[in-house]
Structure formats: structure tokens, C-alpha cells
Design an enzyme around this catalytic site. Structure first.
Site, PDB file in Angstrom:
ATOM      1  N   LYS A 178      -3.874  -3.423  10.211  1.00 21.02           N
ATOM      2  CA  LYS A 178      -4.833  -2.471   9.666  1.00 21.02           C
ATOM      3  C   LYS A 178      -5.763  -1.865  10.717  1.00 21.02           C
ATOM      4  O   LYS A 178      -6.480  -0.908  10.417  1.00 21.02           O
ATOM      5  CB  LYS A 178      -5.628  -3.104   8.536  1.00 21.02           C
ATOM      6  CG  LYS A 178      -4.796  -3.571   7.370  1.00 21.02           C
ATOM      7  CD  LYS A 178      -3.949  -2.506   6.679  1.00 21.02           C
ATOM      8  CE  LYS A 178      -4.725  -1.366   6.138  1.00 21.02           C
ATOM      9  NZ  LYS A 178      -3.993  -0.671   5.037  1.00 21.02           N
TER      10      LYS A 178
HETATM   11  N1  PMP Z   1      -0.410  -7.230   5.185  1.00 22.94           N
HETATM   12  C1  PMP Z   1      -1.727  -7.447   5.238  1.00 22.94           C
HETATM   13  C2  PMP Z   1      -2.197  -8.797   5.653  1.00 22.94           C
HETATM   14  C3  PMP Z   1      -2.635  -6.431   4.922  1.00 22.94           C
HETATM   15  O1  PMP Z   1      -3.965  -6.672   4.978  1.00 22.94           O
HETATM   16  C4  PMP Z   1      -2.131  -5.179   4.521  1.00 22.94           C
HETATM   17  C5  PMP Z   1      -3.073  -4.055   4.155  1.00 22.94           C
HETATM   18  N2  PMP Z   1      -3.868  -4.239   3.054  1.00 22.94           N
HETATM   19  C6  PMP Z   1      -0.752  -4.992   4.446  1.00 22.94           C
HETATM   20  C7  PMP Z   1       0.085  -6.035   4.803  1.00 22.94           C
HETATM   21  C8  PMP Z   1      -0.127  -3.716   3.930  1.00 22.94           C
HETATM   22  O2  PMP Z   1      -0.268  -2.616   4.759  1.00 22.94           O
HETATM   23  P1  PMP Z   1      -0.384  -1.138   4.164  1.00 22.94           P
HETATM   24  O3  PMP Z   1      -1.782  -1.006   3.624  1.00 22.94           O
HETATM   25  O4  PMP Z   1      -0.127  -0.254   5.323  1.00 22.94           O
HETATM   26  O5  PMP Z   1       0.609  -0.975   3.056  1.00 22.94           O
END
Ligand code: PMP
Length: 350
Positions: free
Chosen positions: A44
Site C-alpha cells: 500500500k
Molecule cells: N493485502 C494487504 C495486507 C492489504 O492491506 C491490502 C490493501 N488493503 C491488499 C492486500 C489489497 O490491495 P489492493 O487494495 O490494491 O486491492
């Protein structure tokens, strides 16, 4: 001089790690993009930098301003650290069922943290809606709006996608990742399809989310079950999800996720958080369904330390029916092969 430019200059350009045990067991190249090595510790950091730079360009974020965001934690950590480096304050609204480690870390790095009771998106007390309202009522504040702000997926299109394409020498055949905002899946899938339509793209979804149902069938009829994975598990088509180009989807149970996390630790020496377990198990499912010879890339989102009071706690694991049993790679692969014949159902062993 080859020095990078401050905190922001160290975001991205993460290594691509060959997961040897999984690759050797499947006859595929299974590769993990090491996003846990970003300076704020998660994938992130990219979305945070992308949204802040975009807001600066648009004049939405001005010197001395405050960034406000609703986040399960990692986006807040990225926004706070980028904010510190650029001179902005941050207010983070977070559901109070997230891991205490993330809340402590947010406070330690200087965010003003406002925990709120969890509420569905349609409710006015949803953490994201509260964040929007807080920003609206403040002067010189910017609501990052990670779910529907497509500067999030655009940053993955501009950075993560090209890095993966170049690191595989254009030989990638499949990409798979879970959805929180959908920024990673949308940006990377779109970039890869723009390079070659023959790259297959997949969503790996935890139970209790609706993305599997959406990408596979175009409806939300299957959002059953639940998951302990934080940061993923989406129930609506966000503006970022809407940009994704996805061929198919797989569901991953929490027990499959935990087995995968144990294998990654014991066989690869990688200590990763729950969403990475969903992603790598998704990559295994892609490997087993498509057969040997594929080059499959997934995302290693963050490390396990962020969840230590849960993942390293035998009582918590037992309470959630996640106590490790025989979680060897051979057993997991055999279970997943069995499950292939009944793809819409939970594994019979769960
Ligand atoms: N894994 C973790 C630990 C996250 O914090 C997030 C984001 N909330 C994601 C995966 C997913 O990423 P995205 O928001 O780009 O879908």
C-alpha cells in the site's frame, strides 16, 4: 552517487522472488513480488504515494494540509509515512476489529487514529464514509478515497505492472492477486494485457467477499463464509475494481491460506501476512489448473509481524479453527488437486 530520493524514492522496484518449493512441486515458475520490502512494509505504500502525488498535481492537497483516510491499516501507514516525508498531517479512521499492531504502529508514526465500530459500506457509519465527512468538515484536508480514487490503480499500472513485465523478461503467462480496493489487480492486469493479451489474469478471493462471484459470474450471489485476512475481501465493484481486466477467479479458504503461510515460512523462509497466503495459494491453484510450464506472478503484500498477536498465538488460532496440523506442501497440493473437480465448493477437508 546512486542514492535514492528520500522515503518516497524507496517505494517500488521490489525484488521478484522465485518460490522454489512451490515452483518445483508444480513444474511452473511461481514468483512473488516482494511488496513487504517497501519502506512502509506493504504494497500500500504504492497506492499512498500515487494518490498523494496525484492530489498534489490536481491542487487537492496543499502545503500544511491534512490527509484523511478510511483504511484497514496498511494504506494509513503508507499515507502517514509519505505525509511525514512531504509535510502533511494524517487522520486515519480504522474499523476497531483490525489487528492492534497496526493501530499501535499508526499512532507511533504520528497519525491521529480514530477507531470506529465496523459497519457495511452502505451504512453512514462505515469507516470510509466517516473519513469523507471528517475531511469535508476540515479546512485544507484531502480524503484519499483509496477504493474509488483511480490514482491508486494508475500507480500500479505505471510501476508494479512494468516492473513485473521487465523482471520476467516478458515471459509472464499468468498474474493472480486478491482484492482490497482492487488497485493492485486493476493496475497490473491492465498493464499486462496491454503488453500481451495472452497473459491470463486471476482474482484470488477469501470467503466472505464477492469478487470471486463477480469476476466468475458477473453477480454477487456468492459472498458466503468469512475470513480472518485483513486488507482484502471486497463486496462491491469499486472504481478501481471496475478498471480491472480479469479472466477468472479462485476462492481460497482460511485453512488453505494458513497452510500456504506455513509452507512459505518453513520451505522458503518468508514470514508473510494473511493476504499473501491467499495470493500464493491462488498462484498454486492457477498452476494446478493450467498445468506445468506457466510463469505465474503474485503479490507478497506484507509481513506477518503486523498480525503477530493473532498469527503467532496458538489460542487465537485454535479459537478460529486454524491450528496448524499436517501442512506440508505435498498434502496441500493433494487437497487442491482433489478440489479442482468441485471448484465452486469449499474443500471437503475444511
Ligand atoms: N493485502 C494487504 C495486507 C492489504 O492491506 C491490502 C490493501 N488493503 C491488499 C492486500 C489489497 O490491495 P489492493 O487494495 O490494491 O486491492
Amino acid at each position: 552517487m546512486t542514492a535514492t530520493n528520500g522515503f518516497c524514492g524507496t517505494i517500488g522496484n521490489t525484488p521478484l522472488i522465485r518460490l522454489d518449493s512451490l515452483s518445483n512441486a508444480t513444474g511452473c515458475e511461481i514468483l512473488g513480488k516482494a511488496e513487504f520490502l517497501n519502506p512502509g512494509g506493504s504494497v500500500k505504500d504504492r497506492a499512498a504515494l500515487g494518490m498523494i502525488e496525484d492530489a498534489e498535481k490536481r491542487g487537492l492537497l496543499k502545503p500544511g494540509g491534512t490527509i484523511v483516510e478510511g483504511t484497514a491499516g496498511n494504506t494509513g501507514i503508507g499515507l502517514t509515512l509519505v505525509g511525514n516525508a512531504k509535510g502533511y498531517k494524517t487522520i486515519i479512521v480504522i474499523p476497531n476489529d483490525q489487528s492492534p499492531e497496526k493501530v499501535e504502529l499508526l499512532r507511533a508514526i504520528g497519525a491521529e487514529v480514530r477507531p470506529v465500530p465496523p459497519a457495511p459500506y452502505k451504512e453512514p457509519h462505515n469507516y470510509n464514509r466517516i473519513a469523507a465527512q471528517v475531511a469535508d468538515e476540515m479546512g485544507n484536508a484531502f480524503w484519499a478515497n483509496q477504493f474509488d480514487n483511480t490514482a491508486n490503480s494508475q500507480f500500479h499500472y505505471d510501476t508494479t505492472g512494468p516492473e513485473i513485465w521487465n523482471q520476467t523478461g516478458g515471459r509472464i503467462t499468468a498474474f493472480v492477486t486478491a482484492v482490497g480496493t482492487g488497485g493492485t489487480l486493476a493496475g497490473v492486469s491492465r498493464y499486462l494485457k496491454d503488453q500481451s493479451e495472452s497473459v491470463s489474469t486471476y482474482c484470488a478471493d477469501p470467503y466472505g467477499a464477492a469478487m470471486w462471484s463477480w469476476f466468475k459470474y458477473g453477480h454477487f450471489d456468492f459472498d458466503d463464509g468469512d475470513s480472518i485476512a485483513e486488507g482484502i475481501g471486497q463486496g462491491r465493484v469499486t472504481e478501481n475494481v471496475d478498471c480491472a481486466r480479469v479472466d477468472d477467479a479462485f476462492r481460497v479458504t482460511d485453512r488453505q491460506m494458513m497452510a500456504t503461510l506455513n509452507i512459505l515460512l518453513k520451505e522458503e523462509g518468508l514470514l508473510l501476512g494473511p493476504s499473501s497466503g491467499v495470493n500464493v495459494c491462488g498462484a498454486l491453484k492457477v498452476a494446478l489448473s493450467g498445468g506445468p510450464g506457466q510463469t505465474i506472478v503474485t503479490i507478497l503484500c506484507d509481513g506477518a509481524q503486523r498480525y503477530s498477536s493473532r498469527l503467532f498465538n496458538p489460542e487465537w488460532l485454535a479459537e478460529n479453527d486454524l491450528k496448524p496440523e499436517d501442512q506440508s506442501l505435498e498434502v496441500l497440493v493433494a487437497q487442491l488437486n482433489e478440489e479442482k473437480n468441485e471448484p465452486n465448493e469449499k474443500s471437503s477437508s475444511d
